[in-house]
Design a protein around this motif. Sequence first.
Motif, PDB file in Angstrom:
ATOM      1  N   UNK A  82       0.815  -1.218   0.000  1.00  0.00           N
ATOM      2  CA  UNK A  82       0.000   0.000   0.000  1.00  0.00           C
ATOM      3  C   UNK A  82       0.850   1.271   0.000  1.00  0.00           C
ATOM      4  N   UNK A  83       2.181   1.137  -0.055  1.00  0.00           N
ATOM      5  CA  UNK A  83       3.004   2.341  -0.180  1.00  0.00           C
ATOM      6  C   UNK A  83       2.704   3.116  -1.466  1.00  0.00           C
ATOM      7  N   UNK A  84       2.034   2.453  -2.423  1.00  0.00           N
ATOM      8  CA  UNK A  84       1.601   3.199  -3.612  1.00  0.00           C
ATOM      9  C   UNK A  84       0.620   4.314  -3.233  1.00  0.00           C
ATOM     10  N   UNK A  85      -0.052   4.156  -2.086  1.00  0.00           N
ATOM     11  CA  UNK A  85      -0.989   5.182  -1.622  1.00  0.00           C
ATOM     12  C   UNK A  85      -0.261   6.400  -1.079  1.00  0.00           C
ATOM     13  N   UNK A  86       0.980   6.203  -0.599  1.00  0.00           N
ATOM     14  CA  UNK A  86       1.695   7.271   0.122  1.00  0.00           C
ATOM     15  C   UNK A  86       2.707   7.954  -0.783  1.00  0.00           C
TER      16      UNK A  86
ATOM     17  N   UNK B 113      -0.423   8.966   8.065  1.00  0.00           N
ATOM     18  CA  UNK B 113      -1.440   8.329   8.911  1.00  0.00           C
ATOM     19  C   UNK B 113      -2.847   8.599   8.384  1.00  0.00           C
ATOM     20  N   UNK B 114      -3.093   9.815   7.962  1.00  0.00           N
ATOM     21  CA  UNK B 114      -4.404  10.183   7.418  1.00  0.00           C
ATOM     22  C   UNK B 114      -4.762   9.279   6.231  1.00  0.00           C
ATOM     23  N   UNK B 115      -3.788   9.037   5.373  1.00  0.00           N
ATOM     24  CA  UNK B 115      -4.050   8.196   4.194  1.00  0.00           C
ATOM     25  C   UNK B 115      -4.345   6.751   4.615  1.00  0.00           C
TER      26      UNK B 115
ATOM     27  N   UNK C 146      -2.140  18.022  -3.488  1.00  0.00           N
ATOM     28  CA  UNK C 146      -2.687  17.278  -4.636  1.00  0.00           C
ATOM     29  C   UNK C 146      -1.975  15.959  -4.868  1.00  0.00           C
ATOM     30  N   UNK C 147      -0.793  15.818  -4.329  1.00  0.00           N
ATOM     31  CA  UNK C 147      -0.051  14.567  -4.492  1.00  0.00           C
ATOM     32  C   UNK C 147      -0.487  13.531  -3.454  1.00  0.00           C
ATOM     33  N   UNK C 148      -1.240  13.958  -2.470  1.00  0.00           N
ATOM     34  CA  UNK C 148      -1.648  13.063  -1.389  1.00  0.00           C
ATOM     35  C   UNK C 148      -3.113  12.673  -1.518  1.00  0.00           C
ATOM     36  N   UNK C 149      -3.434  11.515  -0.956  1.00  0.00           N
ATOM     37  CA  UNK C 149      -4.825  11.078  -0.849  1.00  0.00           C
ATOM     38  C   UNK C 149      -5.407  11.690   0.415  1.00  0.00           C
ATOM     39  N   UNK C 150      -6.451  12.463   0.253  1.00  0.00           N
ATOM     40  CA  UNK C 150      -6.953  13.284   1.363  1.00  0.00           C
ATOM     41  C   UNK C 150      -8.459  13.129   1.492  1.00  0.00           C
ATOM     42  N   UNK C 151      -8.939  13.210   2.705  1.00  0.00           N
ATOM     43  CA  UNK C 151     -10.365  13.368   2.957  1.00  0.00           C
ATOM     44  C   UNK C 151     -10.719  14.812   2.595  1.00  0.00           C
ATOM     45  N   UNK C 152     -11.554  14.982   1.574  1.00  0.00           N
ATOM     46  CA  UNK C 152     -11.860  16.327   1.087  1.00  0.00           C
ATOM     47  C   UNK C 152     -13.075  16.942   1.768  1.00  0.00           C
ATOM     48  N   UNK C 153     -13.529  16.332   2.866  1.00  0.00           N
ATOM     49  CA  UNK C 153     -14.698  16.866   3.569  1.00  0.00           C
ATOM     50  C   UNK C 153     -14.390  18.267   4.096  1.00  0.00           C
ATOM     51  N   UNK C 154     -15.146  19.278   3.666  1.00  0.00           N
ATOM     52  CA  UNK C 154     -14.820  20.648   4.077  1.00  0.00           C
ATOM     53  C   UNK C 154     -14.905  20.837   5.592  1.00  0.00           C
ATOM     54  N   UNK C 155     -14.052  21.714   6.091  1.00  0.00           N
ATOM     55  CA  UNK C 155     -14.078  22.107   7.501  1.00  0.00           C
ATOM     56  C   UNK C 155     -14.641  23.522   7.602  1.00  0.00           C
ATOM     57  N   UNK C 156     -15.398  23.750   8.664  1.00  0.00           N
ATOM     58  CA  UNK C 156     -15.955  25.085   8.919  1.00  0.00           C
ATOM     59  C   UNK C 156     -15.531  25.525  10.312  1.00  0.00           C
ATOM     60  N   UNK C 157     -14.739  26.602  10.338  1.00  0.00           N
ATOM     61  CA  UNK C 157     -14.154  27.064  11.597  1.00  0.00           C
ATOM     62  C   UNK C 157     -15.030  28.147  12.219  1.00  0.00           C
ATOM     63  N   UNK C 158     -15.419  27.947  13.454  1.00  0.00           N
ATOM     64  CA  UNK C 158     -16.200  28.942  14.191  1.00  0.00           C
ATOM     65  C   UNK C 158     -15.329  29.458  15.324  1.00  0.00           C
TER      66      UNK C 158
ATOM     67  N   UNK D 157     -14.520  23.486  15.253  1.00  0.00           N
ATOM     68  CA  UNK D 157     -14.433  23.211  13.815  1.00  0.00           C
ATOM     69  C   UNK D 157     -15.360  22.049  13.494  1.00  0.00           C
ATOM     70  N   UNK D 158     -16.267  22.311  12.577  1.00  0.00           N
ATOM     71  CA  UNK D 158     -17.194  21.273  12.126  1.00  0.00           C
ATOM     72  C   UNK D 158     -16.699  20.692  10.798  1.00  0.00           C
ATOM     73  N   UNK D 159     -17.026  19.432  10.579  1.00  0.00           N
ATOM     74  CA  UNK D 159     -16.664  18.785   9.320  1.00  0.00           C
ATOM     75  C   UNK D 159     -17.942  18.419   8.584  1.00  0.00           C
ATOM     76  N   UNK D 160     -18.010  18.828   7.334  1.00  0.00           N
ATOM     77  CA  UNK D 160     -19.142  18.515   6.469  1.00  0.00           C
ATOM     78  C   UNK D 160     -18.704  17.382   5.543  1.00  0.00           C
ATOM     79  N   UNK D 161     -19.191  16.169   5.821  1.00  0.00           N
ATOM     80  CA  UNK D 161     -18.633  14.988   5.160  1.00  0.00           C
ATOM     81  C   UNK D 161     -18.828  15.028   3.641  1.00  0.00           C
ATOM     82  N   UNK D 162     -17.791  14.565   2.962  1.00  0.00           N
ATOM     83  CA  UNK D 162     -17.868  14.452   1.509  1.00  0.00           C
ATOM     84  C   UNK D 162     -17.432  13.045   1.072  1.00  0.00           C
ATOM     85  N   UNK D 163     -16.127  12.780   1.153  1.00  0.00           N
ATOM     86  CA  UNK D 163     -15.635  11.519   0.608  1.00  0.00           C
ATOM     87  C   UNK D 163     -14.828  10.706   1.614  1.00  0.00           C
TER      88      UNK D 163
END
Lengths: 413, 164
Positions: free
Chosen positions: A219-223, A345-347, B72-84, B106-112
Motif C-alpha cells: 500500500x506504499x503506492x498510496x503514500x 497516517x491520514x491516508x 494534490x499529491x496526497x490522498x486526502x479526505x476532502x470533507x470541508x471544515x468550517x471554523x467557528x 471546527x465542524x466537518x461537512x462529510x464528503x468523501x
Amino acid sequence: MPARNHNQWKANPPLKGGEWIDSRIYSDPEIYEQELEDIFKKVWVPICHESELPDPYDFRTATIAREPVVVARGPDNVVRAFLNVCPHRGMMIERRPSGSFEEAAPSGNPKRMTCMFHGWQYDMKGNCVYISREKEGYQDRLCKEDTGLRRLRCEVNFGGFIWVSLDDKVMSLEDWCGDAFKCIRKPLEAEPLEIFHYHKAVIGTNYKLWHDTNSEFYHDFMHYHNRVTGFNDAYFARENTAFKHGHVNVGSFEVQYDEYEGFESRAELSFPGLPPNQWYMVDLFPGMNFNLRGSALRCDIVTPLGPDKVMIEFRGFGLKSDTPEERRTRIDHHNSIWGPFGRNLHEDLIGVAGQGSAMLPGSENRRILHGRHENNLIHDEVGMRHYYDEWGKWMNRLPSDPSQPYMPAEAAE
Amino acid sequence: MGTNGVAVGESVRDAVYRSCILLDDEKWSDWLNLCDADFEYEITAWSPEINKDMIYFSGNRDYLQSMTDMLDKHNTDHSPLRRHATVYTIDENDDGTLTVMSSLAIYQNLLDGINSHIDAGESHLFVIGRYIDKMKIEDGKAIFLERKVALDTRRLDKGSHWPL
C-alpha cells in the motif's frame, strides 16, 4: 478479463489455499464475539508504557475485551495490573484515564484505590483494606480478606511497555513475542524511553484491517511520501520475516527523508545502536505494532469495539535522556508522517475506513486477496498469510471459509 | 492598549475571522498572506492520558506553503471544515505585540471520507479548542506572527492533511 457477472465475482480466485480469505471474518458479529473470548482474553496486550506512570501511586486505565483494567505503580516501584472493578457491586473503581492514588479520592483515603460508590478501598497490591461498616453489615460472614481485587498477569518489557493478560495461564511474555522483538530490542532497551505523543482514532472498520495495513507495504503506492523517500533497490530488498504466534517483522533500509520537500534526514537522532535513517517494523498478533523510524518510535494498540469498529491508540516515544531540542526534533519527525495531521497516517486511516464501509456486517462476503509472492520481500503479502494462518488456529476456523474448521493452507487447497 | 484600542480590536477580529474564511475555503496561500514572513504555526493538545503537553503539528510559513502546495499529491479526505472562532481576549505584550485568544469549534461537512452515498452532506463536530494568536499591527492591519491551535480534542479519528 471484462467485468464479471455475479457467479464469476463469487467464484474462488485462481490462487492456492491461504492466499485469500473470506471477508466475513471482518464483519461477522459471531466471529467478533469469539475473537474477544478466544484471542483477546488469552494474549498479552501492551496497554501503555512505564513512562505514563513514572511515580509510585501513579495509575493508568485501559480496556481489554470489554474488561476494564487498571495498572498502578506501588510504593515498591512494581507495576501491577487489576481488573478495574469493585468486588462489591461491580462499579468501575477508577474512572480517570490516568492520575495518582497518592491523594485521597472524595470517598476514600490517600494511597488507596477507592470505589466511590460505597467507599471500599484497596492498596496498590489489590488487597481490600477497608469496607465501610464492615462488621455491622457482614458480621463474620464476609471480610476484607474475601474481597481483594482480581489481579492480572502483568510484565514490563521490550523498552518499558506494560503488558497485561486476562489469562492467568498465558505463556511467558518472552516466549510470546521475544523472537519478534529481536530486530529492535537493542535500540529499545539501550536506555529508558519516554512517551511524548498520544492520540486515538475510532474508525468504522475491523481491527484486523488496521493490522493488515501495518503488515503489508504494497500500500506504499498510496503514500506519496513513501514513494519519493523509498522505492529504490534497497526498499524493494526489505524482507518480511514470520515468527511463531503470528508475529511478523519488516526489515529495514535507509530512508531518503530529504527527498520529500521540507523534510530532513533523521540520521543524527537515530535510536541507540540503530544505523542512520533505518526503519524497522514489528507486527504482533493480534493487533499491536511497533514502528521504529530512525529517530522516533511509534506504537499502535487496537481495542476492537465491534466487528466494524475499532479504537486505535497511537503513541510516540523518544529517549528519556533527550535534551529539549532533541525531543522537539523527534516530535517533529514523528508528526511529519505519523501525527494526526501528518502525511501518511491520514491516508492509512482513509484506506481502512473505506474497507470497513465496503465490508459492513451483513454485506455479501468477498474474497480478499493475500496472494502476492515476491520471495518474502517488501511487497510480498506473506505477513498477512502468516497472520491468518495463526488466526485460523486460535479460532478453529478456516480463514477462506470461516464456517469450516481450521486446516493448514496446503490442505485447504 | 492605547487610545486606538477600538481600531486595534477591529483589526484583530477582522484578521482572525478572515483567517477562518480563507482556511474554510482552502485558500492556503491567501491565508499565509495574512501572516508575517517569520510566521510560526503549531497544533497542540494537553493529554490527561499521558499527563503531557503535546505538539501534533508544527511548521513555519515556508513549511506550511510547501505542505499545502503538495496536497494534490496526497490522498486526502476532502470533507470541508468550517471554523467557528470567537475572539475572547486581546492583550498587549511588553514588546507591543498582541496575544489574542479565541474560542474555536471546527465542524466537518462529510464528503468523501467514508461512504459518500450515505455520509456526504452530514456535518459533525471535528475538534474543539482555542486559537492563541500572536499578532502585530502594521499600517493599521493585524499581521499573524504565531498561531497555536490548542486542541482539547484528542480523539481525532482520521485526522487531516489541512491546517486547522
